[in-house]
Design a protein around this motif. Structure first.
Motif, mmCIF file in Angstrom:
data_model
loop_
_atom_site.group_PDB
_atom_site.id
_atom_site.type_symbol
_atom_site.label_atom_id
_atom_site.label_comp_id
_atom_site.label_asym_id
_atom_site.label_seq_id
_atom_site.Cartn_x
_atom_site.Cartn_y
_atom_site.Cartn_z
ATOM 1 N N HIS A 1 0.532 -10.459 8.010
ATOM 2 C CA HIS A 1 -0.683 -10.385 7.185
ATOM 3 C C HIS A 1 -0.340 -10.488 5.701
ATOM 4 O O HIS A 1 0.824 -10.420 5.321
ATOM 5 N N ASP B 1 -1.716 -8.345 2.208
ATOM 6 C CA ASP B 1 -2.570 -7.206 1.867
ATOM 7 C C ASP B 1 -3.737 -7.742 1.043
ATOM 8 O O ASP B 1 -3.555 -8.640 0.217
ATOM 9 N N HIS C 1 3.712 -10.951 5.117
ATOM 10 C CA HIS C 1 4.700 -10.028 5.683
ATOM 11 C C HIS C 1 4.281 -9.409 6.999
ATOM 12 O O HIS C 1 3.124 -9.534 7.417
ATOM 13 N N PHE D 1 -2.059 1.321 -1.321
ATOM 14 C CA PHE D 1 -2.781 0.093 -1.671
ATOM 15 C C PHE D 1 -3.643 0.330 -2.899
ATOM 16 O O PHE D 1 -4.462 1.257 -2.917
HETATM 17 NI NI NI Z 1 1.054 -4.991 4.304
#
Ligand code: NI
Ligand code: OGA
Length: 380
Positions: A217, A219, A275, A291
């Motif tokens: 994916h 982020d 990643h 995040f």
């Molecule tokens: Ni990630």
């Protein structure tokens, strides 16, 4: 059926079918085959201005252009706080299933404990347990969704959140300057910056070659700060999944990676790191991802379009809309894959197949034909 925790499954000899990935998604590189391609950057002296800051900025920018990932050391976050955070997290995951499930968020609750992830329509599950909480803006904190065991959890996580928010803003300052903008430009583009912490626990896995701890994916947000233990398992690719590297764990370092929002704001100059995380049968692994996201109604659009460049986005959209498009695309791909698999299984069972090239069908089953777009285009 989705398991409620991985405690029992980790003791089995074989992997439960719901975690088995198609061959094309399985790990290609071992969890402990480390690469040093991702730079480790000391940010000591970053606040002093002048030449030192310039040097650090250059290293960060180069890494963002090449990979969208780098590691930082000498970042000023107290080592004691970091070790308390990891110790408490390990204690949480070691609690009996019923204790962890007091914070079960499978019903769509905002924050708490869950196996795999909370995406709907996922064909295959990730081999991980998570505990997650939303820490910024502080007025949105819902402490009823934060574990109350171990006892120090709340106080330590609050402090950790704050220190990481400060560090993230510092890094965004560097990236803003690199884009030729005022230091505050990226944090301002986030409006009221959101922070979400996800603690990932990857238990020992009976057949790690068949599964992933966390599937491939990018982020969605601006920047992510990942603290990982020394086991290894974080992998990155910059050629759309053809080749992978395993990031060398560095004690006390944060792995910093850019998300989609950071990628768009820089008009694609900075990569959104592509990643995944792999698991192993020797030891469990812990990582803590922080995040940093823009507010849901913040506008996503390049802050700087360099001469001769075209915007990577057709129009400004809100972060909420960007996220919605990303998710629906992901779910669509997952659903298509699931359907293709079911259809092929069904076809294999019908008699007419005796005359058809069964081998080809079985091959298709491993790699269903889906138009897979390069990651940069997924949100376009
Ligand atoms: Ni990630
Ligand atoms: C994540 C993530 C990687 C890891 O949580 O988004 O990419 O190594 N984690 O746990």
């Amino acid at each position: 059926m989705a398991p409620s925790t991985l405690t029992a499954l980790a003791e089995e000899k074989t992997l439960q079918a719901s975690f088995v990935r198609d061959e094309d998604e399985r790990p290609k590189v071992a969890y402990n085959h480390f690469s040093n391609e991702i730079p480790v950057i000391s940010i000591a002296g970053i606040d002093d201005g002048g030449e030192k800051r310039g040097e650090i900025c250059d290293q960060i920018v180069k890494a963002c252009e090449e990979w969208g990932v780098f590691q930082i050391v000498d970042h000023g976050v107290d080592a004691k706080l970091v070790s308390e955070m990891t110790t408490l997290a390990k204690e949480f995951f070691a609690l009996p299933p019923e204790e962890k499930l007091r914070f079960d968020m499978s019903g769509g609750k905002k924050g708490g404990f869950i196996v795999s992830s909370h995406l709907q329509g996922e064909a295959v599950q990730d081999w991980r347990e998570i505990v997650t909480f939303f820490s910024y803006p502080t007025r949105t904190r819902d402490y009823s969704r934060w574990p109350d065991k171990p006892e120090a959890w709340r106080a330590v996580t609050e402090e950790y959140s704050q220190k990481l928010m400060e560090l993230a803003c510092k890094l965004l300052g560097v990236l803003s300057e690199a884009m030729g903008l005022e230091t505050e430009a990226l944090t301002k583009a986030c409006v009221d910056m959101d922070q979400k912490v996800v603690v990932n626990f990857y238990p020992k896995c009976p057949q790690p070659d068949l599964t992933l701890g966390l599937k491939r994916h990018t982020d969605p947000g601006t920047i992510t700060l990942l603290l990982q233990d020394t086991v290894g398992g974080l992998q990155a690719t910059r050629d759309n999944g053809k080749t992978w590297i395993t990031v060398q764990p560095v004690e006390g370092a944060f792995v910093v990676n850019l998300g989609d929002h950071g990628h768009y704001l820089s008009n694609g100059r900075f990569k959104n790191a592509d990643h995944q995380a792999v698991v192993n049968s020797n030891s469990s692994r812990l990582s803590i991802a922080t995040f940093q996201n823009p507010a849901p109604d913040a506008t996503v659009y390049p802050l700087k379009i360099r001469e001769g460049e075209k915007s990577v986005m057709d129009e400004p959209i809100t972060f909420a809309e960007m996220y919605r498009r990303k998710m629906s695309k992901d779910i669509e791909i997952a659903m298509k894959k699931k359907l293709a698999k079911e259809q092929l299984l069904q076809d294999l069972e019908t008699p007419k197949l005796e005359t058809e090239p069964k081998e080809q069908l079985l091959k298709d089953l491993e790699t269903p034909k889906l138009e897979t777009k390069p990651i940069e285009e997924i949100l376009a």
